[in-house]
Enzyme design. Structure first.
Site, PDB file in Angstrom:
ATOM      1  N   LYS A 116      29.022  38.925  65.915  1.00 53.03           N
ATOM      2  CA  LYS A 116      27.625  38.912  66.332  1.00 53.03           C
ATOM      3  C   LYS A 116      27.396  39.797  67.565  1.00 53.03           C
ATOM      4  O   LYS A 116      28.355  40.250  68.200  1.00 53.03           O
ATOM      5  CB  LYS A 116      27.201  37.470  66.612  1.00 53.03           C
ATOM      6  N   PHE A 169      15.396  26.053  65.633  1.00 55.73           N
ATOM      7  CA  PHE A 169      16.133  27.182  66.213  1.00 55.73           C
ATOM      8  C   PHE A 169      16.066  28.449  65.361  1.00 55.73           C
ATOM      9  O   PHE A 169      16.640  29.477  65.729  1.00 55.73           O
ATOM     10  CB  PHE A 169      17.602  26.795  66.445  1.00 55.73           C
ATOM     11  N   ARG A 195      37.405  30.217  59.051  1.00 55.90           N
ATOM     12  CA  ARG A 195      36.704  29.146  59.768  1.00 55.90           C
ATOM     13  C   ARG A 195      37.637  28.468  60.777  1.00 55.90           C
ATOM     14  O   ARG A 195      37.214  28.094  61.867  1.00 55.90           O
ATOM     15  CB  ARG A 195      36.086  28.168  58.783  1.00 55.90           C
ATOM     16  N   THR A 234      31.470  25.240  65.657  1.00 52.32           N
ATOM     17  CA  THR A 234      30.231  25.947  65.992  1.00 52.32           C
ATOM     18  C   THR A 234      29.873  25.804  67.465  1.00 52.32           C
ATOM     19  O   THR A 234      29.458  26.762  68.105  1.00 52.32           O
ATOM     20  CB  THR A 234      29.071  25.435  65.115  1.00 52.32           C
ATOM     21  N   ARG A 260      36.126  31.010  69.190  1.00 55.45           N
ATOM     22  CA  ARG A 260      35.053  30.387  69.971  1.00 55.45           C
ATOM     23  C   ARG A 260      35.600  29.565  71.128  1.00 55.45           C
ATOM     24  O   ARG A 260      35.028  29.561  72.219  1.00 55.45           O
ATOM     25  CB  ARG A 260      34.184  29.526  69.062  1.00 55.45           C
ATOM     26  N   ASN A 301      27.969  32.329  69.780  1.00 53.86           N
ATOM     27  CA  ASN A 301      29.328  31.876  69.488  1.00 53.86           C
ATOM     28  C   ASN A 301      30.179  32.942  68.802  1.00 53.86           C
ATOM     29  O   ASN A 301      31.151  32.625  68.133  1.00 53.86           O
ATOM     30  CB  ASN A 301      29.306  30.558  68.713  1.00 53.86           C
ATOM     31  N   HIS A 341      30.550  34.700  62.734  1.00 53.94           N
ATOM     32  CA  HIS A 341      30.104  33.906  61.588  1.00 53.94           C
ATOM     33  C   HIS A 341      31.150  34.079  60.505  1.00 53.94           C
ATOM     34  O   HIS A 341      31.651  35.177  60.280  1.00 53.94           O
ATOM     35  CB  HIS A 341      28.755  34.416  61.057  1.00 53.94           C
TER      36      HIS A 341
END
Length: 136
Positions: free
Chosen positions: A10, A58, A86, A92, A104, A114, A117
């Protein structure tokens, strides 16, 4: 079982110069980067990608964030790639749910910012890869 999953680094990960660290962790896990691109995310693509969150409080800030700067999109392949990515990413919420040693847990401080994805299921991976890499 060999799987394909979508990974996004991100805008906060790009800004903080963590691309190499994140890709390195994926490769050290034994996964393969099958496709990789640096791109700007349109509002349309962001809305399609996060469609399941439409209507949530959000949603607007999520779209604003993911379109705020460049994103690295990657197709990652390998044995149990979805679960492996993951696990590497961590929970998350980077403070309460992400263990040290995860991307993270080691680098993120806020739920929205974070860093990465990863698709959460085979169905999501198929849908997301089709959005980000049409024809792949």
């Amino acid at each position: 079982m060999t799987e394909r999953t979508l990974v996004l680094i991100k805008p906060d990960g790009i800004e903080r110069q963590l691309i190499g660290e994140i890709i390195s962790r994926i490769e050290r896990k034994g996964l393969t980067i099958a496709a990789l691109q640096l791109r700007t995310v349109s509002a349309e693509l962001a809305s399609q990608h996060y469609a399941e969150h439409e209507g949530k409080p959000f949603f607007g800030s999520l779209l604003e964030f993911i379109t705020s700067g460049p994103v690295v999109a990657a197709i990652v392949e390998g044995t149990r790639a979805i679960a492996a990515v993951r696990q590497l990413a961590g929970g998350t919420d980077p403070v309460q749910a992400a263990a040290p040693g995860t991307i993270r847990g080691d680098f993120a401080l806020e739920t929205q910012f974070n860093l990465v994805h990863g698709s959460d299921s085979a169905e999501s991976a198929q849908r997301e890869i089709a959005l980000w890499f049409p024809g792949a």
